[in-house]
Enzyme design. Structure first.
Site, PDB file in Angstrom:
ATOM      1  N   ARG A  16       0.831  -1.207   0.000  1.00 32.51           N
ATOM      2  CA  ARG A  16       0.000   0.000   0.000  1.00 32.51           C
ATOM      3  C   ARG A  16       0.861   1.250   0.000  1.00 32.51           C
ATOM      4  O   ARG A  16       0.320   2.362  -0.045  1.00 32.51           O
ATOM      5  CB  ARG A  16      -0.880   0.021   1.241  1.00 32.51           C
ATOM      6  CG  ARG A  16      -2.333  -0.411   0.998  1.00 32.51           C
ATOM      7  CD  ARG A  16      -2.995  -0.390   2.336  1.00 32.51           C
ATOM      8  NE  ARG A  16      -4.416  -0.313   2.381  1.00 32.51           N
ATOM      9  CZ  ARG A  16      -5.234  -1.350   2.545  1.00 32.51           C
ATOM     10  NH1 ARG A  16      -4.773  -2.564   2.544  1.00 32.51           N
ATOM     11  NH2 ARG A  16      -6.537  -1.162   2.683  1.00 32.51           N
ATOM     12  N   ARG A  35     -21.622  -3.487   3.094  1.00 28.90           N
ATOM     13  CA  ARG A  35     -21.058  -4.844   3.046  1.00 28.90           C
ATOM     14  C   ARG A  35     -20.947  -5.516   4.414  1.00 28.90           C
ATOM     15  O   ARG A  35     -20.826  -4.859   5.436  1.00 28.90           O
ATOM     16  CB  ARG A  35     -19.721  -4.852   2.304  1.00 28.90           C
ATOM     17  CG  ARG A  35     -18.584  -4.227   3.050  1.00 28.90           C
ATOM     18  CD  ARG A  35     -17.334  -4.209   2.173  1.00 28.90           C
ATOM     19  NE  ARG A  35     -16.211  -3.665   2.895  1.00 28.90           N
ATOM     20  CZ  ARG A  35     -14.988  -3.557   2.403  1.00 28.90           C
ATOM     21  NH1 ARG A  35     -14.730  -3.940   1.171  1.00 28.90           N
ATOM     22  NH2 ARG A  35     -14.026  -3.056   3.143  1.00 28.90           N
TER      23      ARG A  35
HETATM   24  P1  AMP Z   1      -8.333  -3.693   4.283  1.00 26.72           P
HETATM   25  O1  AMP Z   1      -8.979  -4.885   4.903  1.00 26.72           O
HETATM   26  O2  AMP Z   1      -7.339  -4.074   3.220  1.00 26.72           O
HETATM   27  O3  AMP Z   1      -9.323  -2.667   3.813  1.00 26.72           O
HETATM   28  O4  AMP Z   1      -7.468  -2.997   5.437  1.00 26.72           O
HETATM   29  C1  AMP Z   1      -8.080  -2.483   6.605  1.00 26.72           C
HETATM   30  C2  AMP Z   1      -7.142  -1.554   7.310  1.00 26.72           C
HETATM   31  O5  AMP Z   1      -5.967  -2.271   7.705  1.00 26.72           O
HETATM   32  C3  AMP Z   1      -6.615  -0.402   6.468  1.00 26.72           C
HETATM   33  O6  AMP Z   1      -7.503   0.705   6.455  1.00 26.72           O
HETATM   34  C4  AMP Z   1      -5.302  -0.087   7.182  1.00 26.72           C
HETATM   35  O7  AMP Z   1      -5.525   0.616   8.386  1.00 26.72           O
HETATM   36  C5  AMP Z   1      -4.813  -1.472   7.551  1.00 26.72           C
HETATM   37  N1  AMP Z   1      -3.966  -2.073   6.474  1.00 26.72           N
HETATM   38  C6  AMP Z   1      -4.242  -3.190   5.730  1.00 26.72           C
HETATM   39  N2  AMP Z   1      -3.245  -3.455   4.868  1.00 26.72           N
HETATM   40  C7  AMP Z   1      -2.317  -2.482   5.059  1.00 26.72           C
HETATM   41  C8  AMP Z   1      -1.070  -2.188   4.451  1.00 26.72           C
HETATM   42  N3  AMP Z   1      -0.569  -2.950   3.452  1.00 26.72           N
HETATM   43  N4  AMP Z   1      -0.392  -1.119   4.912  1.00 26.72           N
HETATM   44  C9  AMP Z   1      -0.867  -0.331   5.917  1.00 26.72           C
HETATM   45  N5  AMP Z   1      -2.038  -0.550   6.512  1.00 26.72           N
HETATM   46  C10 AMP Z   1      -2.772  -1.608   6.098  1.00 26.72           C
END
Ligand code: AMP
Length: 227
Positions: free
Chosen positions: A97, A136
């Site tokens: 990310r 969702r």
């Molecule tokens: P997601 O399930 O991918 O939408 O991730 C949920 C939350 O987890 C994000 O809003 C971030 O706070 C954190 N997160 C997930 N993946 C990453 C990543 N690769 N780098 C930094 N934060 C992450």
């Protein structure tokens, strides 16, 4: 297990803003191609639930819709990729990310003589993301994803996949947090589209349509990328 023991044959990356359908599509590709879906969001939520040191550090950041520190996320991803099931090949969902994470992934793969088969950008509009995210929810039993409008279970209140009757919604799937998550995406993650274009592995796909149509396009891209 250290990085030297990783034997992942195929590495696919799904890039896209929150709500683009990365998780849904990764699950479908996992089944179709026998790959392992690695979602750093899921791994972080597990760490939060387990109350680990990383989880404690990540909790408030995730609730605010900001990005967890690169060090924590890279360490979590590295550990998970070193597990034997990842030898089947992986679909990275929500990682990298940031450019720092992308470079760390390159180093990790290079030290194992591996490369990225494709980084697939799911292209969508922000306004649509808010609608998608706010409706969702997932099955508490198997994690199958559903949506109040776009994908309801065939039988009300019962998971199509496993029959479970409990469902859950993510704490960060609310209007305020979605705005922060979209801002973080544009500021820190969208530049990776150019990064992977420069590395010659970028594929773009329109992710505004129906789940099945997007899945069909992705299958074609992944099938080609894995040859
Ligand atoms: P997601 O399930 O991918 O939408 O991730 C949920 C939350 O987890 C994000 O809003 C971030 O706070 C954190 N997160 C997930 N993946 C990453 C990543 N690769 N780098 C930094 N934060 C992450």
């Amino acid at each position: 297990m250290d990085a030297a023991t990783i034997t992942t044959p195929a590495v696919l990356i799904l890039l896209g803003p929150p709500g683009a359908g990365k998780g849904t599509q990764a699950r479908m590709l996992e089944e179709k191609f026998g790959l392992i879906q690695l979602s750093t969001g899921d791994l972080l939520r597990e760490a939060v639930a387990a109350g680990t040191e990383a989880g404690l550090a990540a909790k408030a950041v995730m609730e605010a819709g900001d990005l967890v520190s690169d060090d924590i996320v890279i360490a979590i991803l590295r550990d998970r990729m070193a597990q034997p099931d990842c030898a089947k090949g992986v679909i990275l969902d929500g990682f990298p990310r940031t450019t720092v994470q992308a470079e760390a992934l390159d180093d990790l793969l290079e030290s194992n003589n591996q490369k990225i088969n494709a980084a697939i950008s799911l292209e969508v509009e922000d306004a649509e993301m808010v609608v998608r995210i706010s409706g969702r929810y997932t099955c508490a039993g198997c994690g199958e994803g559903y949506h109040d409008t776009f994908k309801k279970p065939a039988e009300d209140g019962k998971c199509d996949k496993c029959g479970h009757t409990e469902f859950k919604r993510r704490a960060d799937d609310n209007a305020e947090t979605v705005a922060s998550r979209l801002a973080a995406y544009h500021a820190q993650t969208a530049p990776l589209i150019t990064y992977y274009e420069g590395h010659g592995v970028l594929q773009r796909t329109n992710a505004m349509g129906k789940i099945e149509d997007i899945a069909r396009d992705l299958e074609e891209i992944v099938g080609r990328a894995m040859k």
